[in-house]
Design an enzyme around this catalytic site. Sequence first.
Site, short mmCIF file in Angstrom:
data_model
loop_
_atom_site.label_atom_id
_atom_site.label_comp_id
_atom_site.label_asym_id
_atom_site.label_seq_id
_atom_site.Cartn_x
_atom_site.Cartn_y
_atom_site.Cartn_z
N LYS A 157 0.87 -1.19 0.00
CA LYS A 157 0.00 0.00 0.00
C LYS A 157 0.90 1.24 0.00
CE LYS A 157 -4.09 1.67 2.53
NZ LYS A 157 -4.97 1.40 3.68
N SER A 232 -9.64 1.01 2.39
CA SER A 232 -8.71 1.91 1.76
C SER A 232 -7.52 1.21 1.12
CB SER A 232 -8.21 2.94 2.77
OG SER A 232 -7.43 2.33 3.76
N SER A 256 -10.22 -1.54 6.24
CA SER A 256 -9.46 -1.22 5.04
C SER A 256 -8.60 -2.34 4.48
CB SER A 256 -8.59 0.02 5.28
OG SER A 256 -9.39 1.18 5.33
#
Lengths: 572, 572
Positions: A157, A232, A256
């Site tokens: 990420k 996310s 997320s």
Amino acid sequence: MADYTTFLTKEDFSGYEDPERYQKEWLPKVEAYRKALAKAIDPAYTVTVPKDIDTLVEEQFNAVDYLYKKKLLTPEEFAITDSSATSLAAKLSSGELKAVEVFKAFAKRAVIAHQFLNCAMELFTDEGLERAKFLDEYYAKNGKTIGPLHGIPISLKEQMAFRGKITHGGYVSKITNVTPEHGITTQILEDLGAVFYIRTSQPQTLMHLDSNNNFTGLTRNPYNMKLSSGGSSSGEGAVVAFGGSAIGIGSDIGGSIRAPSAYSGGVGLRPSTKRFSLYAGVSSGAGQESVPAVSGPMTRSVEDVDFLMNHYLNEGKPWVRDAYCLKMPWRKVEKPQPKDFTVAVMWDDEIVHPTPPITRGLKFVVEKLKAAGVKVVDFAPIRTQEAFDTVNKMYNCDGNYKQKELLSGSGEPLTKLTKWALNYGDGSKEYTVKENRKLNVIRDQLRYDYNKFMVDNNIDFLLTPTYSNVAPVSENVYGWSYTALFNILDFPALVFQTGLFQDPEVDKWNESFKDFKYRSELERLELEQYEPETFSGAPIGLQLVGKRYEDEEVVAAGKTIVDIIGADLFKH
Amino acid sequence: MADYTTFLTKEDFSGYEDPERYQKEWLPKVEAYRKALAKAIDPAYTVTVPKDIDTLVEEQFNAVDYLYKKKLLTPEEFAITDSSATSLAAKLSSGELKAVEVFKAFAKRAVIAHQFLNCAMELFTDEGLERAKFLDEYYAKNGKTIGPLHGIPISLKEQMAFRGKITHGGYVSKITNVTPEHGITTQILEDLGAVFYIRTSQPQTLMHLDSNNNFTGLTRNPYNMKLSSGGSSSGEGAVVAFGGSAIGIGSDIGGSIRAPSAYSGGVGLRPSTKRFSLYAGVSSGAGQESVPAVSGPMTRSVEDVDFLMNHYLNEGKPWVRDAYCLKMPWRKVEKPQPKDFTVAVMWDDEIVHPTPPITRGLKFVVEKLKAAGVKVVDFAPIRTQEAFDTVNKMYNCDGNYKQKELLSGSGEPLTKLTKWALNYGDGSKEYTVKENRKLNVIRDQLRYDYNKFMVDNNIDFLLTPTYSNVAPVSENVYGWSYTALFNILDFPALVFQTGLFQDPEVDKWNESFKDFKYRSELERLELEQYEPETFSGAPIGLQLVGKRYEDEEVVAAGKTIVDIIGADLFKH
């Protein structure tokens, strides 16, 4: 459909956006960033996209089906990228596979993923290839791997600090933030032998279960491009489920890791807090410890979650370099026999009723578990509304100070779900310490009560939806009560796939549902969206939850459950 | 001497005290409480106190010396009460000792301790005796102990909830708070076989390193009755060091296990957070997690710290019932060889310089360690002032809301050190969440930096003073920078005794000290108190600190260090 804008009346967004300044000072930087991303797509790994993306979106294109049907990879590349990280590591260790061939196969599949799904924020397959070559040379010279992750392609990420690269966390104001060193987790993975080549997308603020941001826009769902890949950890959800990386690292403060794993068709663990190092990166959460974020693995098998946690914790020992982390090695827990554990099922959290495919998924799993001898009971939700209200207040109770600082730094436009997120709890009301402590006391009592319920009733695990629906239409995900509950409780939660997919013919509201009274405007907003045709082909993933710090038990039981239901994400 | 009152100008104490209401409504309850305590002193266990207490205080009476010189116990009672809990447990397990004889010996020594030192808030030796009888019957019937703590007399700090008894935590407003159930730690200890008979004193607010409260007043030092036994686990410090219990349970948010252990002549561990259950009890700290309190053992040997932690965690498993606790068993760590570890010595934290006996204690230990082959280096304090300022703000940043609620509930008189404590940090300034988070960020960076220093330099442990002085005169302890540093860092810290005692002939300021410039008014306030004659006979205890969650390593090294210096608190 209910109008989401009615929920956005509380908040005053003045002081956030500054169109003129943004256009002048920041947009050129964003455009340069986008260009660099486009330029980094190595043509050697690309394929021809059959139609323009907007058309594919409109057609609810299934990119995974296309990958297999059109044989976009060679048989060898499919064999590699449809292997577990666990088995790849064994083959890399024995010399049966070389790091370079493994890398090239994943790099190709990742680039294809990006072409369809827009999952990357940064691509550097050239560096990945160099790294893989280095690892092969190391192996040739030393006759052994550099570590247990030797040659495993791992996606990250973007918010995680990466040596010598920009780390912006989805905030344009951070677009010049070049982090000199790897974050501790990234460094550990590298030290253990991982190969990096892609950093993946996340939404503005990191507080959507979706992906929109001013750098790269939306990330799409691998199984239905009209839908969201989740968030996310949006890009991780997409690239991992598409098979473009062996393991992804996401983060989760309200769902997320789990939402993108469930929506996109993958597997993901939200570990208990403080097992993964979060040092260093970009987020709005510095010093916020009422509901701490966690990092964790996203994979295509529960086995690989175990594999990553085992090596990351037991060889990586994040607590040595990061005193935030617990000195808590990963315990070896054997897969339990079906008769040896009890699952309590939350059919409805009493905040947002699940849609038909989710209820079908729960029923399917429950039937399979019962048939296999697992004890299954119903779970009556414990103060879920209080938990949801409390966790939402916790997110924003700094009065959105940090979000405002990060957003107004560039004056970038606020996305729809950013406005939604800034309205959580009491919006920009700035809490006092006294008020925050009262929220913590509610949290601690909830945690105590959920734990007591499980202990007193010999419940080993909860089985719940991950979200009231399968993957939502992009920018139309509002509720996260099913995931955020386990952030406030800090219970480990594993998302796994049932192997089922939404089917518009089957997944219609039951006749009796026409009498259903929405219990809140949130529920109306979520459920009125559910038109069966929209969600065609979306994976049906569920959530298995254990007691705090029984991450190992959750993962072990997750393996047993997946064995029982027979879902294998490497087979197509 | 500097005037402490100059430090009390910031705070407005209006709204706390209400003399009229207190006299009328609450004082009668307090008087009844005191009477009950006096009545609970079983004459079977008492001795004749040689002079009235005020005279003994004035004469700096050494109650420990008196106990031995006057042979206040029988040889058998001395043999029992001067045994480690570890060895008592073995003898109770083999049948060599009976729970009743062990209990009676400790009960007698505890009551004598209370006669001299005023360490009890509640005595119930009758119940303890019944419990010991029950355990002997159990053993006779079953041929085995009920658990690893079978028959071990354990003293408890009063703030811990106890089934069917008042739990007030030092607040008069809680004098009618009868707790229906044991707290989890108490229940675990009972389940493992412990015998309870005394609940011990603590100061008003629990935020003094001293003892004054409106229930029972001051607790005195066993070695010099003019001095403080420390606090806030004041009674535990006194009763354990005097030998009136085999193990005590205290709690620590700024030094409250370590100060009384050091001052009174005992041993104590402040474990890393969340290993001990704190559920349930009375304190001002609910929901405060910037610097969490911990509970932990107070003993007369490091071996017994290990013994208690091992059984409490590995058989007690507090995490099962208390989801706040970490599922982190007590690891078996062998005593390291002297050559296998490195100690860095903090000679001065640059906030308050140590007094001569403390420096002498440090030098003594360092010489012994070096001679034994331990690598010893100097430690340059890292931002200790920032750490101290930050932790003090953390204590009070709810604007003293909870303290005020608990204190004003009865309108009880505020003691001198309560006023001092309410002035910590920014006094009653109520912080916003944003401001609190900034403190947390400072804390996290400090924790990271201290850990990094230790890891990068291969430092296993820090050796530091526990306090700038030996035990202070009661109500004259202001600084707690040496202990609170490790609360904000959350590093495990073990207090052990050097075996040395303050000697007015030896422990004078060095000639060069006359040129010493006080670096702050706090330092002046602390150091101007140091007149050698005042502190005659006070034990010299020090603090050994390890990395976060390396509690086991600290305890193991503590054993090695105590072996090297040869201090045995069971020998007199």
